[in-house]
Design an enzyme around this catalytic site. Structure first.
Site, PDB file in Angstrom:
ATOM      1  N   LYS A 211      53.183   9.210  27.650  1.00  0.00           N
ATOM      2  CA  LYS A 211      53.187   8.640  26.302  1.00  0.00           C
ATOM      3  C   LYS A 211      51.930   9.058  25.536  1.00  0.00           C
ATOM      4  O   LYS A 211      51.992   9.531  24.419  1.00  0.00           O
ATOM      5  CB  LYS A 211      53.287   7.107  26.409  1.00  0.00           C
ATOM      6  CG  LYS A 211      53.296   6.399  25.083  1.00  0.00           C
ATOM      7  CD  LYS A 211      53.501   4.903  25.266  1.00  0.00           C
ATOM      8  CE  LYS A 211      53.206   4.162  23.972  1.00  0.00           C
ATOM      9  NZ  LYS A 211      53.392   2.720  24.076  1.00  0.00           N
ATOM     10  N   GLU A 217      45.750  11.326  35.770  1.00  0.00           N
ATOM     11  CA  GLU A 217      46.575  11.783  36.899  1.00  0.00           C
ATOM     12  C   GLU A 217      47.593  12.826  36.425  1.00  0.00           C
ATOM     13  O   GLU A 217      47.785  13.874  37.045  1.00  0.00           O
ATOM     14  CB  GLU A 217      47.342  10.609  37.525  1.00  0.00           C
ATOM     15  CG  GLU A 217      46.485   9.605  38.262  1.00  0.00           C
ATOM     16  CD  GLU A 217      46.079   8.428  37.386  1.00  0.00           C
ATOM     17  OE1 GLU A 217      45.931   8.624  36.151  1.00  0.00           O
ATOM     18  OE2 GLU A 217      45.888   7.330  37.934  1.00  0.00           O
ATOM     19  N   GLY A 272      55.242   1.824  27.701  1.00  0.00           N
ATOM     20  CA  GLY A 272      55.459   2.750  28.822  1.00  0.00           C
ATOM     21  C   GLY A 272      56.489   2.218  29.809  1.00  0.00           C
ATOM     22  O   GLY A 272      57.406   2.922  30.229  1.00  0.00           O
ATOM     23  N   ARG A 273      56.362   0.947  30.184  1.00  0.00           N
ATOM     24  CA  ARG A 273      57.260   0.390  31.211  1.00  0.00           C
ATOM     25  C   ARG A 273      58.629   0.035  30.647  1.00  0.00           C
ATOM     26  O   ARG A 273      59.484  -0.445  31.378  1.00  0.00           O
ATOM     27  CB  ARG A 273      56.597  -0.820  31.872  1.00  0.00           C
ATOM     28  CG  ARG A 273      56.111  -1.874  30.905  1.00  0.00           C
ATOM     29  CD  ARG A 273      55.194  -2.875  31.602  1.00  0.00           C
ATOM     30  NE  ARG A 273      54.568  -3.792  30.671  1.00  0.00           N
ATOM     31  CZ  ARG A 273      53.442  -3.571  30.010  1.00  0.00           C
ATOM     32  NH1 ARG A 273      52.811  -2.418  30.153  1.00  0.00           N
ATOM     33  NH2 ARG A 273      52.929  -4.477  29.199  1.00  0.00           N
ATOM     34  N   GLU A 358      52.965  -5.698  35.193  1.00  0.00           N
ATOM     35  CA  GLU A 358      52.112  -5.156  34.136  1.00  0.00           C
ATOM     36  C   GLU A 358      52.346  -5.939  32.835  1.00  0.00           C
ATOM     37  O   GLU A 358      51.459  -6.057  32.005  1.00  0.00           O
ATOM     38  CB  GLU A 358      52.373  -3.661  33.922  1.00  0.00           C
ATOM     39  CG  GLU A 358      51.235  -2.950  33.201  1.00  0.00           C
ATOM     40  CD  GLU A 358      51.332  -1.440  33.218  1.00  0.00           C
ATOM     41  OE1 GLU A 358      50.605  -0.793  33.989  1.00  0.00           O
ATOM     42  OE2 GLU A 358      52.136  -0.885  32.442  1.00  0.00           O
ATOM     43  N   HIS A 389      65.195  -7.305  59.041  1.00  0.00           N
ATOM     44  CA  HIS A 389      64.577  -7.052  60.343  1.00  0.00           C
ATOM     45  C   HIS A 389      63.071  -6.875  60.211  1.00  0.00           C
ATOM     46  O   HIS A 389      62.431  -6.323  61.100  1.00  0.00           O
ATOM     47  CB  HIS A 389      65.219  -5.824  60.984  1.00  0.00           C
ATOM     48  CG  HIS A 389      66.679  -6.034  61.232  1.00  0.00           C
ATOM     49  ND1 HIS A 389      67.163  -6.640  62.373  1.00  0.00           N
ATOM     50  CD2 HIS A 389      67.754  -5.785  60.448  1.00  0.00           C
ATOM     51  CE1 HIS A 389      68.489  -6.723  62.297  1.00  0.00           C
ATOM     52  NE2 HIS A 389      68.868  -6.222  61.130  1.00  0.00           N
ATOM     53  N   LYS A 513      40.184   2.754  35.309  1.00  0.00           N
ATOM     54  CA  LYS A 513      40.220   4.134  34.810  1.00  0.00           C
ATOM     55  C   LYS A 513      38.816   4.585  34.423  1.00  0.00           C
ATOM     56  O   LYS A 513      38.376   5.675  34.753  1.00  0.00           O
ATOM     57  CB  LYS A 513      41.115   4.232  33.568  1.00  0.00           C
ATOM     58  CG  LYS A 513      42.594   4.085  33.809  1.00  0.00           C
ATOM     59  CD  LYS A 513      43.324   4.376  32.483  1.00  0.00           C
ATOM     60  CE  LYS A 513      44.764   3.931  32.512  1.00  0.00           C
ATOM     61  NZ  LYS A 513      45.427   4.042  31.212  1.00  0.00           N
TER      62      LYS A 513
HETATM   63  O1  F6P Z   1      48.915   2.191  34.044  1.00  0.00           O
HETATM   64  C1  F6P Z   1      48.751   2.039  32.703  1.00  0.00           C
HETATM   65  C2  F6P Z   1      49.675   2.856  31.915  1.00  0.00           C
HETATM   66  O2  F6P Z   1      49.181   2.856  30.641  1.00  0.00           O
HETATM   67  C3  F6P Z   1      51.109   2.360  31.956  1.00  0.00           C
HETATM   68  O3  F6P Z   1      51.342   1.296  31.125  1.00  0.00           O
HETATM   69  C4  F6P Z   1      51.839   3.589  31.595  1.00  0.00           C
HETATM   70  O4  F6P Z   1      53.198   3.462  31.865  1.00  0.00           O
HETATM   71  C5  F6P Z   1      51.130   4.602  32.438  1.00  0.00           C
HETATM   72  O5  F6P Z   1      49.777   4.202  32.375  1.00  0.00           O
HETATM   73  C6  F6P Z   1      51.289   6.028  32.028  1.00  0.00           C
HETATM   74  O6  F6P Z   1      50.836   6.255  30.739  1.00  0.00           O
HETATM   75  P1  F6P Z   1      51.201   7.566  29.945  1.00  0.00           P
HETATM   76  O7  F6P Z   1      52.685   7.613  29.792  1.00  0.00           O
HETATM   77  O8  F6P Z   1      50.492   7.467  28.646  1.00  0.00           O
HETATM   78  O9  F6P Z   1      50.730   8.749  30.751  1.00  0.00           O
END
Ligand code: F6P
Length: 549
Positions: A211, A217, A272-273, A358, A389, A513
Site C-alpha cells: 500500500k 521487508e 491494509g488488512r 491489528e 490432537h 519498525k
Molecule cells: O504491519 C503494519 C502494516 O502497516 C499493516 O497494516 C499492513 O498491512 C502492512 O504493514 C503492509 O503495509 P504495506 O502494504 O504498506 O506494505
C-alpha cells in the site's frame, strides 16, 4: 464522562445491567438451557446468504441477547456503521474514510469521499486487473524473452500478503493448476530463496504488493527479486515484463523502477488488512480467474448488505461481535479460537489474526483516553481435526474459557476422488462431536456409570459449558469465502464500535519498525547506537560475536 460527552462505557446502565446479569447466570449450565427450551437448537440460528449460523451453544438467554443489543444501541454501533458505509472519515487518527465495502459495490453505486464518487475508480481498476489476469492466464502476456508466464510470486507483507495468500489456499481447487503461485513476505532471505529456487526467471512474474511502497521487508525482498531476475536475464529492461506493482503510492513505485503503467492502484480509504479484494488480490485473480474473483466480491457484498440492513435481532456480524464482548468483558475470556474444519482454510485463522488483532488490539479510545475495559482478544486456531490432537485438551478441561468458532461444510470441494470424498463425513462427525462435547461435557455420574474407577472419575469428567458458534455452509466456493470474510470484518467493526476504539489505525506496529532501523547498523557495522538498553546492547554484542564480526 468521556471528552465527547459519552458516559464511560463501563459506567453505562447497559454495561452494569450486563454485569449483573452475568452474576445471575453464573451457575447456569448449557444442559439446563437446552432442557428448558427444546426449540433452542433451531431458534438460536441465523441464515445469511449461504452461511447457517448456530449460536445455541452459547452461554446466553434471550435476556442476555437483549441486554447485549441494548449495549450496541447505547454505543450507536449502527450509527457508526452507517457513517462507514457513507464514506465518512471514521478512522479518526488518520483522518481517513473506511471504505473496503466500496471495493465490492456494484458498478452503479455512488459512494463519495471528499465529494468524489469512488465506485467508477474501483471498477476501472477491477477491469484493468481482469484484463491483465486474462492475458497472463492465456499466455498473451509473455516475459522478456517471449516465454509464457508460468509462475507468479506475490511479494508483500501483512495485509499485502495474508489476504491473497489465505484466499489462494482456500480456493486452490478453483485455480489454474498449470500456474505456480507463491507468496513471499518474510525479510528472512530464506523465504524468497525457497519461493524462487526452482523457478525459471524467464517464466516468472513478480507482483510487488505494498500500500505504502515503503515497507522495508517488501522493498528489500522486491530489490532482491529484481537482482535475481536481471542477473538471470542479463538485461535491466526485463523488469518491465516481469514486475507489476499494487499500491497507493505511484511516486514510490516509479522510484523503485516499475513503470506506473504496470501499477494497479488502490486508495488510502482501504486499510491494509481490509485490502485483499482491492488490487492487492491480483495474484489471486490470476490464479482463479476474474469471474471467480467477482463471485467472491459478490459474496462480500451479500454480507455487507445484510450488515447494513438486517435488524439488530437478526444481524449476524452484530451478534458475533456482541457474543465476543459477552465473553471478553463479562467472563474474562482472553482469547478466541477459530477452528475451521477444512484443510483449504489452513491460513484462515492467520488472516483473521491481523484482521482482528491489528484492528482491535488497542488500549486508547477514539478520543485519546485510556480504555478501562478489555478490548480485542487473542485470536488463534488451526484446522480441525489436527487441533483435536494438540490443544483441544485445554479447551475441554483447562482452566481458561475459550469461546470458539467452528466452521464447516456439507460438501467436500473440488477434485477429490470418491474415497477421499467419503472421508468428509468423518471430518464432520468430529466437528459435531467436538461442539457437543464442549457444550454438554460428561458428568461424574455418567463417567461412573461406565464403571470407571473412582480415582479416575474427576479426570474423565468434562465440565462442558464451553461456548461455540457453528458456521455451516454447503460448499466452500469463492462467494462463500467472501461471505465469511465480510462476516468477520463486520464483527470486528462491531466490537471496535462498542469499545470506542479506532479499529482502522495500527500505530502499535510503528515503534518496532523505527527501532529495527536503528539497530541494524549496530549489527552490520558494529555502530554505536544511542539509547540501546543494557540487555539489547549485550544481545547485539553476542550476535556479532556469534557471527564472527
Ligand atoms: O504491519 C503494519 C502494516 O502497516 C499493516 O497494516 C499492513 O498491512 C502492512 O504493514 C503492509 O503495509 P504495506 O502494504 O504498506 O506494505
Amino acid at each position: 464522562m468521556n471528552a465527547d460527552g459519552r458516559t464511560r462505557l463501563n459506567q453505562t446502565p447497559e454495561w452494569t445491567a450486563l454485569a449483573k446479569h452475568r452474576e445471575e447466570l453464573a451457575d447456569t449450565h448449557l444442559r439446563e438451557l437446552f432442557a428448558a427450551d427444546p426449540g433452542r437448537g433451531e431458534g438460536y440460528t441465523l441464515q445469511v446468504g449461504d452461511l447457517y449460523l448456530d449460536y445455541s451453544k452459547h452461554l446466553v438467554t434471550d435476556e442476555t441477547l437483549r441486554l447485549l443489543r441494548e449495549l450496541a444501541a447505547a454505543t450507536d454501533v449502527f450509527g457508526l456503521r452507517d457513517a462507514m458505509f457513507r464514506g465518512e472519515k471514521i478512522n479518526v487518527t488518520e483522518n481517513r474514510a473506511v471504505l473496503h465495502t466500496a471495493l465490492r459495490a456494484p458498478r452503479d453505486a455512488v459512494i463519495e469521499v471528499d465529494g468524489e464518487n469512488v465506485v467508477p475508480k474501483v471498477h476501472a481498476v477491477l477491469d484493468r486487473m481482469s484484463d491483465f489476469a486474462d492475458r497472463v492466464r492465456s499466455g498473451a502476456w509473455t516475459g522478456h524473452t517471449g516465454k509464457r508466464i508460468k509462475s507468479v510470486v506475490n511479494v508483500g507483507i501483512g495485509g499485502s500478503d495474508l489476504g491473497p495468500a489465505m484466499a489462494y489456499e482456500v480456493l486452490r481447487s478453483f485455480t489454474d493448476r498449470a500456474l505456480t503461485v507463491r507468496f513471499v513476505s518474510n525479510v528472512d532471505g530464506a523465504d524468497l530463496h525457497e519461493a524462487t529456487r526452482d523457478l525459471d526467471p524467464a517464466e516468472t512474474l513478480f507482483i510487488i504488493a505494498s500500500k505504502t511502497f515503503t515497507t522495508i521487508e517488501t522493498i528489500t525482498n522486491a530489490t532482491s527479486a529484481r537482482t535475481w531476475l536481471v542477473e538471470a536475464l542479463g538485461d535491466e529492461s526485463a523488469v518491465a515484463k516481469h514486475f507489476v506493482a499494487l499500491s497507493t503510492n505511484a511516486g514510490k513505485v516509479a522510484e523503485f523502477g516499475i513503470d506506473t503503467a504496470n501499477m494497479f492502484e488502490f486508495w488510502d480509504w482501504v486499510g491494509g488488512r481490509y485490502s485483499y479484494d482491492s488490487a492487492i488480490g491480483l495474484s489471486l485473480m490470476i490464479a482463479i480467474g476474474p469471474d471467480r474473483f467477482r463471485e467472491m466480491l459478490d459474496g462480500f457484498r451479500l454480507v455487507d448488505d445484510h450488515f447494513r440492513t438486517a435488524p439488530a435481532e437478526a444481524n449476524a456480524p452484530l451478534l458475533l461481535g456482541l457474543l465476543g464482548i459477552w465473553y471478553g468483558n463479562f467472563h474474562d475470556a482472553q482469547s478466541h479460537a477459530v477452528l475451521p474444519y477444512s484443510h483449504y482454510l489452513s491460513k484462515f485463522t492467520a488472516y483473521l489474526q491481523q484482521l482482528d488483532m491489528e484492528s482491535n488490539g488497542k488500549s486508547v479510545q477514539r478520543d485519546g483516553r485510556p480504555v478501562e475495559w478489555q478490548t480485542g482478544p487473542v485470536v488463534w486456531g488451526t484446522p480441525g481435526t489436527n487441533g483435536q490432537h494438540a490443544y483441544y485438551q485445554l479447551i475441554h478441561q483447562g482452566t481458561k474459557l475459550i469461546p470458539a468458532d467452528f466452521i464447516g461444510f456439507a460438501e467436500p470441494v473440488g477434485e477429490l476422488n470418491d474415497q477421499l470424498k467419503a472421508q468428509h463425513d468423518l471430518l464432520m462427525a468430529n466437528f459435531f462431536a467436538q461442539t457437543q462435547a464442549l457444550a454438554f461435557g460428561k458428568t461424574a455420574e455418567e463417567v461412573r456409570a461406565e464403571g470407571v474407577p473412582e480415582e479416575l472419575v474427576p479426570h474423565k469428567t468434562f465440565q462442558g459449558n464451553r461456548p461455540t458458534t457453528t458456521i455451516l455452509a454447503k460448499e466452500l466456493t469463492p462467494s462463500v469465502l467472501g461471505q465469511l470474510i465480510a462476516l468477520y470484518e463486520h464483527k470486528v467493526f462491531v466490537q471496535g464500535a462498542v469499545w470506542h476504539i479506532d479499529s482502522f489505525d495500527q500505530w502499535g506496529v510503528e515503534l518496532g519498525k523505527v527501532l529495527a532501523k536503528r539497530v541494524e547498523p549496530a549489527l552490520t557495522e558494529g555502530a554505536e547506537v544511542e539509547g540501546l538498553d543494557a540487555s539489547t546492547r549485550r544481545l547485539v554484542a553476542k550476535y556479532r560475536e556469534l557471527r564472527g564480526r
